[in-house]
Design a protein around this motif. Structure first.
Motif, mmCIF file in Angstrom:
data_model
loop_
_atom_site.group_PDB
_atom_site.id
_atom_site.type_symbol
_atom_site.label_atom_id
_atom_site.label_comp_id
_atom_site.label_asym_id
_atom_site.label_seq_id
_atom_site.Cartn_x
_atom_site.Cartn_y
_atom_site.Cartn_z
ATOM 1 N N SER A 216 18.868 53.601 -41.209
ATOM 2 C CA SER A 216 18.194 52.593 -42.033
ATOM 3 C C SER A 216 16.908 52.048 -41.421
ATOM 4 N N HIS A 217 16.370 52.727 -40.422
ATOM 5 C CA HIS A 217 15.151 52.263 -39.764
ATOM 6 C C HIS A 217 13.917 52.956 -40.341
ATOM 7 N N PRO A 218 12.754 52.287 -40.301
ATOM 8 C CA PRO A 218 11.522 52.910 -40.795
ATOM 9 C C PRO A 218 10.969 53.924 -39.801
ATOM 10 N N SER A 219 10.097 54.777 -40.287
ATOM 11 C CA SER A 219 9.400 55.721 -39.410
ATOM 12 C C SER A 219 8.844 54.979 -38.204
ATOM 13 N N ALA A 220 9.119 55.496 -37.011
ATOM 14 C CA ALA A 220 8.735 54.784 -35.796
ATOM 15 C C ALA A 220 7.228 54.714 -35.608
ATOM 16 N N ASN A 221 6.490 55.610 -36.250
ATOM 17 C CA ASN A 221 5.032 55.621 -36.113
ATOM 18 C C ASN A 221 4.343 54.890 -37.254
ATOM 19 N N MET A 222 5.086 54.098 -38.008
ATOM 20 C CA MET A 222 4.507 53.378 -39.141
ATOM 21 C C MET A 222 3.663 52.206 -38.655
ATOM 22 N N ALA A 223 2.455 52.077 -39.196
ATOM 23 C CA ALA A 223 1.588 50.955 -38.859
ATOM 24 C C ALA A 223 2.214 49.651 -39.350
ATOM 25 N N PHE A 224 1.941 48.581 -38.619
ATOM 26 C CA PHE A 224 2.568 47.293 -38.923
ATOM 27 C C PHE A 224 2.281 46.850 -40.354
ATOM 28 N N ASP A 225 1.050 47.089 -40.839
ATOM 29 C CA ASP A 225 0.700 46.590 -42.164
ATOM 30 C C ASP A 225 1.319 47.412 -43.288
ATOM 31 N N ARG A 226 2.048 48.494 -42.955
ATOM 32 C CA ARG A 226 2.783 49.251 -43.977
ATOM 33 C C ARG A 226 4.279 48.899 -43.980
ATOM 34 N N ARG A 227 4.703 48.159 -42.973
ATOM 35 C CA ARG A 227 6.111 47.808 -42.879
ATOM 36 C C ARG A 227 6.573 46.961 -44.062
ATOM 37 N N LEU A 228 5.663 46.126 -44.589
ATOM 38 C CA LEU A 228 6.032 45.260 -45.706
ATOM 39 C C LEU A 228 6.497 46.099 -46.897
ATOM 40 N N TYR A 229 5.800 47.217 -47.172
ATOM 41 C CA TYR A 229 6.185 48.062 -48.299
ATOM 42 C C TYR A 229 7.583 48.639 -48.092
ATOM 43 N N PHE A 230 7.881 49.007 -46.850
ATOM 44 C CA PHE A 230 9.205 49.547 -46.529
ATOM 45 C C PHE A 230 10.278 48.486 -46.753
ATOM 46 N N GLU A 231 10.040 47.274 -46.289
ATOM 47 C CA GLU A 231 11.053 46.224 -46.394
ATOM 48 C C GLU A 231 11.296 45.836 -47.846
ATOM 49 N N ILE A 232 10.242 45.752 -48.637
ATOM 50 C CA ILE A 232 10.432 45.426 -50.053
ATOM 51 C C ILE A 232 11.166 46.566 -50.754
ATOM 52 N N GLY A 233 10.797 47.803 -50.435
ATOM 53 C CA GLY A 233 11.502 48.946 -51.005
ATOM 54 C C GLY A 233 12.974 48.935 -50.648
ATOM 55 N N ASP A 234 13.281 48.523 -49.435
ATOM 56 C CA ASP A 234 14.680 48.399 -49.003
ATOM 57 C C ASP A 234 15.419 47.396 -49.879
ATOM 58 N N GLY A 235 14.772 46.272 -50.173
ATOM 59 C CA GLY A 235 15.399 45.265 -51.011
ATOM 60 C C GLY A 235 15.684 45.773 -52.416
#
Length: 499
Positions: free
Chosen positions: A67-86
């Protein structure tokens, strides 16, 4: 002018579309050398523990390992991952409801959220007995009928259709319904066992599922109805598989077995609802979805009854023969084209699905694991479970761009024999063919999902049973495993569990 955040999200939308850059000519020889299967099993290969390249995560191994995001993901793309998770975890409700952004479930459905099938982003479990609505039990029944007309044959042979749905029950059996509606059937699963004797005298019992449908909600089932059970696949690494170039995948195809090795993999071809073009199938047990967005929207429609721009029917998989279902209240929003999940939310779920990270290998340098790797390679398993690739450069997919990955799949269809046959065509795949599933993360199935049920319907209760079910093109490799000394077989399983 678009700000940086807006530009990044625009890139997410473009990433859903499909055409991928090829390698530069100057890189091809170097990549060919890197991706050639090894013959040295004295030590791990360079970067072998990083199964998805720089996107591989090294976080603690526990129930959240998938359930973790790609380790090389830029910080400013993490928000999209977290919202998608929700959104992936969101529990949808039937219409009408006060929460308009969460209504539209059904009217017929299999689950109330994506997470209910892909519990903790992992693998579904095989049911035993009555199929219940439980997050760890996610058996779907694909339905279809044989072609009924010349037009049906044309649609199948052109890739325009994956299968011909049942005119009453549609393309998938939904065993749950919203209030006031009637579920399509009650599903019961039992098993019949067959013994297999190994060379060292150990007997393994293989179980075959027997599906029973009772309480049909819309009249008796057709005698020629074709049924194929499915459990949910793990979600990790999907973005890397989508990023692979079609040329690279098809370079291993040998539909006529010209090299005479008994392996004749071929690609499935299917019309993408996203691109409106016939493309190489990549996702699903029979590779009948071309892109991740196709896969995501098809699951929303078929599993949850949630409409989208690619599947605009608010009644989901309901057919005209199911009149109450067709006229039930829906959650269509006029501001979003009268669909129940808009493109913005859909792209966030797709981005999340694309970036669920593969965990790092464990014990890659263990001598017994290395010995098991040798067995895996020398038994011929890599003829279908292709060890490694390099993904093309792609600035729109920075996490997946130019990564050395180790998925152990060729992404092709193979004849797996009578034992695994569902006798149901799906696109160009016939009733004996299945896509080679990736093996990365397979050793963490118990940790994440709480079980070790494998294969398309979960019939295999462990990895050895999964191997012993292999037939058809994989029969020779299976027989070599049957003939192995006990120690070699145990090392083979240690290698698989290290992935």
């Amino acid at each position: 002018m678009l700000n940086r955040s807006k530009l990044l999200f625009c890139a997410l939308l473009i990433c859903g579309a499909g055409a991928l850059p090829a390698f530069a000519e100057m890189e091809r020889d170097r990549i060919a050398r890197i991706t050639t299967p090894t013959s040295d099993f004295s030590r791990p290969e360079k970067y072998e523990t990083m199964q998805a390249g720089a996107a591989t995560h090294r976080k603690r191994v526990n129930g959240d390992a998938f359930s973790h995001p790609s380790a090389n993901m830029a910080f400013d793309r993490r928000l999209y991952f977290e919202i998608g998770d929700g959104i992936f975890k969101k529990m949808w409700v039937s219409s009408p409801a006060s929460t308009q952004s969460s209504d539209g479930l059904g009217p017929l459905y299999n689950a109330r959220s994506c997470q209910r099938c892909h519990l903790k982003d992992g693998r579904g479990a095989a049911p035993d007995g009555l199929q219940a609505e439980n997050g760890s039990v996610a058996l779907l029944l694909r339905l279809s009928i044989p072609p009924q007309s010349d037009q049906d044959h044309v649609r199948l042979n052109s890739g325009a259709a994956a299968a011909i749905p049942d005119p009453v029950y549609g393309g998938q059996l939904q065993n749950f319904a919203t209030p006031g509606q009637t579920a399509e059937a009650t599903v019961t699963v039992t098993y019949e066992e067959t013994p297999v004797m190994l060379s060292d005298g150990i007997t393994v019992f293989l179980r075959m599922p027997v599906i029973t449908l009772t309480d049909p909600g819309y009249g008796p089932f057709r005698e020629d109805l074709m049924i194929s059970p499915r459990i949910a696949s793990p979600m990790i690494g999907l973005g890397m598989l989508e990023a692979l170039s079609e040329e690279d995948i098809l370079s291993w195809a040998d539909p006529d077995d010209r090299d005479g090795d008994g392996i004749s993999g071929r690609g499935n071809r299917i019309k993408s609802k996203l691109t409106q073009e016939v493309m190489l199938g990549r996702f699903g047990w029979k590779a009948n979805q071309a892109t991740l967005k196709d896969q995501v929207t098809d699951a929303f429609s078929g599993d949850l009854g949630i409409s989208s721009s690619l599947h605009p029917a608010n009644a989901g998989d309901c057919t005209p023969a199911q009149s109450a279902c067709m006229t039930a209240p829906d959650g269509g929003d006029a501001k979003s084209g009268n669909v129940e999940i808009n493109d913005h939310l859909l792209d966030l779920v797709t981005f999340y699905s694309r970036n669920l990270a593969v965990p790092a290998r464990r014990d890659a340098d263990d001598p017994q694991v290395l010995a098991g790797k040798r067995v895996f390679y020398e038994a011929g398993c890599i003829a279908c479970h292709r060890p490694k690739y390099v993904t093309p450069r792609d600035p729109l997919r920075p996490e997946q761009s130019f990564q050395l990955i180790w998925p152990y799949t060729d992404m092709l269809l193979h004849d797996m024999g009578d034992g695994l046959a569902d006798n149901r065509p799906d696109g160009f795949a016939d009733g004996r063919e299945w896509r080679t599933p990736p093996l990365w993360g397979i050793g963490l199935t118990k940790t994440v999902s709480g079980h070790t049920d494998f294969l398309h319907d979960g019939r295999a209760r462990n990895l050895l049973e999964a191997i012993l079910w292999h037939g058809g093109e994989a029969a020779a490799a299976r027989n070599r495993v049957i003939d192995l000394p006990t120690g070699d077989r145990e090392n083979l399983l240690r290698f698989l569990n290290s992935l």
